[in-house]
Design a protein around this motif. Structure first.
Motif, PDB file in Angstrom:
ATOM      1  N   TYR B 247      53.629  41.501  25.446  1.00  0.00           N
ATOM      2  CA  TYR B 247      52.597  42.255  26.156  1.00  0.00           C
ATOM      3  C   TYR B 247      50.665  42.404  26.124  1.00  0.00           C
ATOM      4  O   TYR B 247      50.427  42.190  24.680  1.00  0.00           O
ATOM      5  N   PHE B 248      50.312  43.544  27.101  1.00  0.00           N
ATOM      6  CA  PHE B 248      49.005  43.550  26.846  1.00  0.00           C
ATOM      7  C   PHE B 248      48.353  44.438  25.848  1.00  0.00           C
ATOM      8  O   PHE B 248      48.916  45.938  25.804  1.00  0.00           O
ATOM      9  N   GLN B 400      57.228  38.867  33.420  1.00  0.00           N
ATOM     10  CA  GLN B 400      56.340  39.973  33.507  1.00  0.00           C
ATOM     11  C   GLN B 400      54.699  39.495  33.839  1.00  0.00           C
ATOM     12  O   GLN B 400      54.865  40.413  34.711  1.00  0.00           O
ATOM     13  N   CYS B 401      53.842  38.968  33.799  1.00  0.00           N
ATOM     14  CA  CYS B 401      52.277  38.381  34.547  1.00  0.00           C
ATOM     15  C   CYS B 401      52.168  37.859  35.826  1.00  0.00           C
ATOM     16  O   CYS B 401      53.561  36.347  36.425  1.00  0.00           O
ATOM     17  N   GLY B 402      51.735  38.195  36.860  1.00  0.00           N
ATOM     18  CA  GLY B 402      52.526  37.429  38.886  1.00  0.00           C
ATOM     19  C   GLY B 402      52.499  35.668  38.196  1.00  0.00           C
ATOM     20  O   GLY B 402      52.901  35.320  38.679  1.00  0.00           O
ATOM     21  N   SER B 403      51.134  35.985  37.710  1.00  0.00           N
ATOM     22  CA  SER B 403      50.510  33.696  38.336  1.00  0.00           C
ATOM     23  C   SER B 403      51.278  33.232  36.814  1.00  0.00           C
ATOM     24  O   SER B 403      51.789  32.488  38.003  1.00  0.00           O
ATOM     25  N   SER B 406      54.509  33.311  39.481  1.00  0.00           N
ATOM     26  CA  SER B 406      54.157  32.819  40.905  1.00  0.00           C
ATOM     27  C   SER B 406      53.815  31.255  40.139  1.00  0.00           C
ATOM     28  O   SER B 406      54.451  30.390  41.497  1.00  0.00           O
ATOM     29  N   GLY B 407      53.190  31.091  39.577  1.00  0.00           N
ATOM     30  CA  GLY B 407      52.433  29.845  39.641  1.00  0.00           C
ATOM     31  C   GLY B 407      53.530  28.544  38.959  1.00  0.00           C
ATOM     32  O   GLY B 407      53.190  27.999  38.545  1.00  0.00           O
ATOM     33  N   SER B 441      45.242  34.364  32.739  1.00  0.00           N
ATOM     34  CA  SER B 441      45.660  35.223  33.605  1.00  0.00           C
ATOM     35  C   SER B 441      46.726  35.796  33.162  1.00  0.00           C
ATOM     36  O   SER B 441      46.786  37.178  33.312  1.00  0.00           O
ATOM     37  N   GLY B 442      46.949  35.774  32.061  1.00  0.00           N
ATOM     38  CA  GLY B 442      48.304  35.902  31.457  1.00  0.00           C
ATOM     39  C   GLY B 442      48.736  36.875  30.142  1.00  0.00           C
ATOM     40  O   GLY B 442      46.813  36.985  29.756  1.00  0.00           O
ATOM     41  N   ALA B 443      49.579  38.010  30.264  1.00  0.00           N
ATOM     42  CA  ALA B 443      49.381  38.826  28.779  1.00  0.00           C
ATOM     43  C   ALA B 443      49.394  37.950  27.638  1.00  0.00           C
ATOM     44  O   ALA B 443      48.083  38.373  26.486  1.00  0.00           O
TER      45      ALA B 443
END
Lengths: 69, 499
Positions: B247-248, B400-403, B406-407, B441-443
């Motif tokens: 978690y962030f 959880q994290c967009g990149s 998606s990435g 870019s991730g948590a």
């Protein structure tokens, strides 16, 4: 002034409202997720915009922290 | 940092200097008996591999030697409390000495992060009511060192946890592992032995100045067997009843854990080193390594080695070549994967003379990570291996994290295309730009680890990239995998499976 803005990437869903309200401080990556340009907020204007962006995020993904003076 | 470490063992049959001398004497005895020609003796039963536990090489100091894994091992099984105490003596140390040893030894985290244990302890000491989590969640599919340590030397791990608990003035310690990892058995047995021997005194703390080290109130906890679930914030979250996903947070766990308590999450090997360093003295423990790599380090050898899954304990100024020799190699392989699946490729010829230390590995763009060293043999295709590993790691995202969501699948697809010879030059540039976009870019560190792996593959296998662009997949891409990657998971459509 010492204030920071961070993005909780686990909450960001790419609504991109933040990049409209704080365009000088937040850009979007190639998938549309928010990216903080500079974690340190330079002045009161930046802090104000950062707060507006944080309040506008539907997911509460932006964290603005001000150091206690 | 140069504060002399003084331990006044009370009722401890071994004086401090003597233990180090004993270990050194064993090494000399082994030499005089001619064992040095083949100093490494396998320990562990033959069914060990089936239980996901590696066998360990145990040998005299100064070779690929042994401190953690040294000493008698009853029938290849775990050292029981009696053997443990006969070798190491009971813990008898005050809090100031524990802190001194953390300072002088500079014990760094061995789960992959490499964060100094002293700094976590300091941060947690500053606030009230801390929680200690012993992280036995060995997530790297090819790593066996944590399972091996918990199986063969559970009491060193528990001693280390008791020492951190004492330094923090807490009796709350949770031992956390992946469900079905096979570590619960030996750890539970060890805890029972300690309770029977009167180590545990529930609800009591030993005062800072006293040399008594009381066992904390042990709790065992299990979480889902997912790659990212071994990450410290995921472990802390799981222990507190949440999902085992990273978690962030803007403050370190040691300051502010998921429940608000200062939470020190430490890998089992890190804690075992503390148990040894407190007895030997921080400086003596340091000296078992080199200037750049204090103490010893457990390493899992995998890939094209004589015995994949073999765990060795590196001591002294060890190079990657020394480790590869322990794996049965007599000359440099094509490439070496260092630090785990979420690690870094190093060219085989460069690797051979590279010191297995943080600065040494950093010079070739790598780090020790979880201590995994994997061998890519000549003829195998590093791009095909990387494609399989990246596909696995992309599937292990916490989602959880967009990149990351998606990435990573795009990176995995790109590596697959490259390995199959279906990519043009433009695609390689695009792959690098996807990697750049994901990085940072991730948590948690998961996406960054994948990016580093991909970047190192494009660099170390640059020649192969050219060959694949020009002439399609190489012959090696058709071969059976060198690195065994777990199969795809059944995706739980409800989005669950994280508890």
């Amino acid at each position: 002034m010492s204030a920071t803005i961070r993005i909780d990437p686990t909450r960001c869903r790419g609504h991109a409202i933040c990049a409209v309200f704080f365009s000088s401080g937040i850009e979007l990556d190639q998938w549309g997720y928010g990216k903080i340009i500079d974690v340190e907020l330079q002045d009161e204007r930046a802090l104000k915009r950062a707060r507006r962006a944080a309040n506008a995020c539907p997911n509460g993904a932006l964290v603005v922290e001000e150091a206690l003076a | 940092m140069s504060t002399p470490v003084s331990i006044r063992p009370r009722g401890n049959p071994l004086s401090l200097g003597r233990l180090a001398q004993d270990i050194a004497r064993e090494a000399r005895a082994a030499q005089s008996e001619g064992i040095v020609a083949d100093p490494l003796m396998p320990v562990g039963d033959s069914d060990a591999a089936e239980r996901g536990v590696g066998r360990a090489l145990v040998g005299p100091v100064g070779s690929l030697g042994t401190v953690l894994l040294s000493g008698p091992t009853a029938g290849g099984g775990p050292a029981d409390l009696e053997l443990h105490l006969a070798r190491w003596g009971a813990l008898a140390v005050d809090t100031a000495t524990i802190l001194d040893v953390l300072d002088s030894s500079e014990i760094d985290g061995r789960g992959g992060g490499g964060f100094p244990l002293r700094r976590k302890v300091d941060a947690a000491r500053a606030a009230g009511h801390p929680l200690v989590i012993v992280n036995a969640s060995e997530s790297e599919p090819a790593s066996r060192k944590d399972a091996t340590l918990c199986t063969l030397r559970p009491h060193l791990v528990l001693d280390g946890a008791a020492l951190v608990a004492k330094a923090l003035g807490t009796s709350d310690v949770v031992v956390h592992m992946h469900r079905g990892s096979g570590m619960a058995g030996p750890l539970r047995a060890a805890i029972e032995q300690r309770k029977a021997a009167g180590f545990a005194a529930a609800d009591s703390l030993s005062p800072d100045q006293s040399h008594t080290v009381v066992d904390p109130a042990w709790r065992l906890s299990e979480g889902p067997d997912r790659y990212v679930s071994g990450e410290s914030s995921a472990v802390a979250s799981s222990v507190e009843g949440g999902e085992a996903r990273p978690y962030f947070t803007t403050s370190p766990l040691a300051v502010h854990g998921p429940s608000g308590r200062p939470t020190v999450v430490s890998n089992v090997e890190t804690l075992a080193h503390l148990a040894v360093a407190v007895r030997l003295g921080g400086d003596v423990w340091r000296a078992f390594g080199s200037d750049d790599a204090p103490g010893t380090r457990l390493v899992t050898l995998t890939g094209a080695v004589a015995e994949p899954g073999l765990v060795v304990e590196a001591s002294g100024p060890v190079t990657l070549g020394d480790l590869l020799q322990a794996g049965g190699l007599d000359h440099p392989p094509a490439a070496v994967l260092v630090g785990g699946f979420g690690g870094t490729w190093v060219d085989g010829a460069d690797a051979w003379s590279t010191p297995f230390s943080r600065p040494g590995l950093s010079d070739v763009g790598a780090g020790p990570g979880c201590g995994m060293v994997g061998v890519l043999p000549p003829g195998a295709c590093g791009l095909a291996e990387t494609a399989r590993i990246v596909a696995y790691l992309a599937g292990e995202s916490a989602g959880q994290c967009g990149s990351c969501v998606s990435g990573l699948p795009r990176l995995a697809a790109a590596l697959g295309d490259l390995a199959r010879g279906r990519m043009r030059r433009r695609g390689v540039r695009k792959t690098a730009s996807i990697a750049d976009e994901i990085f940072g870019s991730g948590a948690c560190g998961h996406p960054d680890a994948v990016v580093r792996l991909v970047r190192s593959a494009l660099d170390v296998f640059a020649g192969d990239v050219e060959a694949h662009l020009d002439g399609g997949p190489c012959a090696g891409a058709e071969l059976a995998p060198v690195f065994m990657v777990p199969g795809p998971r059944r995706i739980d459509s409800s989005g669950g499976g994280w508890k």
